[in-house]
Design an enzyme around this catalytic site. Structure first.
Site, short mmCIF file in Angstrom:
data_model
loop_
_atom_site.label_atom_id
_atom_site.label_comp_id
_atom_site.label_asym_id
_atom_site.label_seq_id
_atom_site.Cartn_x
_atom_site.Cartn_y
_atom_site.Cartn_z
N ARG A 24 0.82 -1.35 -0.09
CA ARG A 24 0.19 -0.06 -0.08
C ARG A 24 0.94 1.29 -0.08
NH1 ARG A 24 -1.72 2.97 4.27
NH2 ARG A 24 -3.59 4.27 4.34
N ARG A 75 7.53 -19.30 -3.97
CA ARG A 75 9.04 -19.52 -4.07
C ARG A 75 9.40 -19.88 -5.13
NH1 ARG A 75 10.29 -19.46 1.37
NH2 ARG A 75 8.63 -19.91 2.77
N ASP A 106 15.76 -13.33 2.79
CA ASP A 106 17.04 -13.35 2.28
C ASP A 106 17.08 -14.06 0.72
OD1 ASP A 106 16.34 -16.02 3.10
OD2 ASP A 106 18.00 -16.57 4.09
N GLY A 107 16.31 -15.20 0.62
CA GLY A 107 16.01 -15.76 -0.67
C GLY A 107 15.67 -14.49 -1.91
N ARG A 175 12.59 -20.58 11.22
CA ARG A 175 13.59 -21.03 10.16
C ARG A 175 15.00 -21.29 11.13
NH1 ARG A 175 15.44 -19.14 4.43
NH2 ARG A 175 15.66 -17.46 5.45
O1 F6P Z 1 10.63 -17.76 6.35
C1 F6P Z 1 9.32 -17.72 6.95
C2 F6P Z 1 8.97 -18.84 7.19
O2 F6P Z 1 7.72 -18.98 8.00
C3 F6P Z 1 9.76 -19.73 8.14
O3 F6P Z 1 9.81 -19.41 9.65
C4 F6P Z 1 9.19 -21.33 8.10
O4 F6P Z 1 10.31 -22.34 8.35
C5 F6P Z 1 9.02 -21.20 6.63
O5 F6P Z 1 8.85 -19.75 6.18
C6 F6P Z 1 8.06 -22.33 6.06
O6 F6P Z 1 7.92 -22.19 4.77
P1 F6P Z 1 6.71 -22.60 3.91
O7 F6P Z 1 5.52 -21.65 4.09
O8 F6P Z 1 6.99 -22.76 2.60
O9 F6P Z 1 6.37 -23.95 4.36
#
Ligand code: F6P
Length: 326
Positions: A24, A75, A106-107, A175
């Site tokens: 927004r 992703r 980061d990705g 993570r």
């Molecule tokens: O990076 C954010 C996050 O929620 C992490 O804390 C978790 O491990 C990951 O994404 C889970 O990824 P997904 O939603 O693809 O299962």
């Protein structure tokens, strides 16, 4: 001053509460500065397939309070290939987009860095992730909301734990980061916190629980970050139950609950501030880094530094958590 006129924005990676507030702010700032905003849907995947639409001020009405992201997220494996990035660049060019804001973790930023080196297109990143695992910002967008969600869930678990004299393991996301775990553990008064940054053995944990039982604690709570080397909460709880049977032991995994919900004021304001700054930085000709807030000041951090060896957990947090758990 740059010649940037048509600015894209997208959300990428795990979604985070506050992403909508950031989208927004980017759109509204574009309009304020007489630039044309474009929404890029489903992150890099949508950039590749050309899911791109011009937005206006009304496109982002009534979303500041909503969790998730109206631009969806994904992703993208294809974006990690040169062919994928070429398709993405062609999509942007087809819409005349000459700069973009990448909201993610980061990705997302690693992809943006490669992309902006391969193709001469300015990009500024905003830290949109609940993990709070980036250098160059005190807090990432979504972290405060996730911690509040975790703390209020742990409060609810405490009610039933104390009613049944039970030991509960509550697992949280993050993570490789223990930031959600340690802050929610302190806020909810847990007896122990298990995080990747400061590994705790099962022996150490049992010593803490035995001390609590000796201090007449009728129940106990252990917050477990999902990425710790001691393992996942289910397995830790099983081993503890076998070796320390003082309490009946249960497990609650919060998982994706922590990704949802209406963003807190802190996240809404952080996202709004960073969204406006992202447009201003692009207009000023900046590119190749993430904007964050450090000690209440906007800070620009090059992508490679923002994503490198992040160990930003304050050891003071674990120290006070240990003191308060006696
Ligand atoms: O990076 C954010 C996050 O929620 C992490 O804390 C978790 O491990 C990951 O994404 C889970 O990824 P997904 O939603 O693809 O299962």
């Amino acid at each position: 001053m740059s010649k940037v006129q048509r600015i894209g924005v997208f959300t990428s990676g795990g979604d985070a509460p506050g992403m909508n507030a950031a989208v927004r702010a980017v759109v509204r700032a574009c309009i304020y500065y007489k630039k044309t905003p474009f929404g890029i849907y489903r992150g890099y995947d949508g950039m590749i397939s050309g899911e791109i639409k011009e937005l206006n001020s009304r496109s982002v009405s009534n979303i500041i309070q909503r969790g998730g992201t109206i631009l969806k997220s994904a992703r993208s494996a294809e974006f990690r290939t040169p062919e994928g990035r070429k398709k993405a660049y062609e999509s942007l060019k087809k819409h005349g987009i000459d700069a973009f804001v990448a909201i993610g973790g980061d990705g997302t930023f690693r992809g943006a860095q490669i992309f902006s080196q391969e193709y001469d297109i300015p990009v500024v990143g905003l830290p949109g992730t609940i993990d709070n695992d980036l250098n160059g910002t005190d807090f990432t967008i979504g972290y405060d909301t996730a911690v509040n969600t975790a703390a209020s869930a742990i409060d609810k678990v405490r009610d039933t734990a104390s009613s049944h004299n039970r030991l509960f393991f509550i697992e949280v996301m993050g993570r490789h980061s223990g930031q959600i775990a340690v802050r929610s553990s302190i806020a909810a008064g847990a007896e122990a916190t298990m995080i990747p940054e400061e590994p705790m053995s099962i022996d150490d944990l049992i010593r803490i629980l035995e001390r609590g039982a000796d201090h007449k604690k009728s129940s106990s709570l252990v917050v477990v970050a999902e990425g710790g080397e001691t393992g996942r909460s289910i397995n830790i709880a099983k081993e503890v139950q076998e070796r320390f049977s003082h309490y009946d032991t249960k497990v609650t995994i919060l998982g994706h609950l922590l990704r949802g919900g209406s963003p807190t004021v802190a996240d809404r304001v952080l996202a709004s501030q960073l969204g406006v700054s992202a447009v201003e930085y692009l207009i000023d000709g900046k590119t190749g880094g993430m904007l964050g807030v450090v000690n209440n000041q906007i800070k620009f951090t090059p992508f490679d530094q923002a994503t490198q060896n992040v160990h930003n957990l304050d050891p003071e947090m674990m120290r006070i958590a240990a003191i308060l758990s006696v």
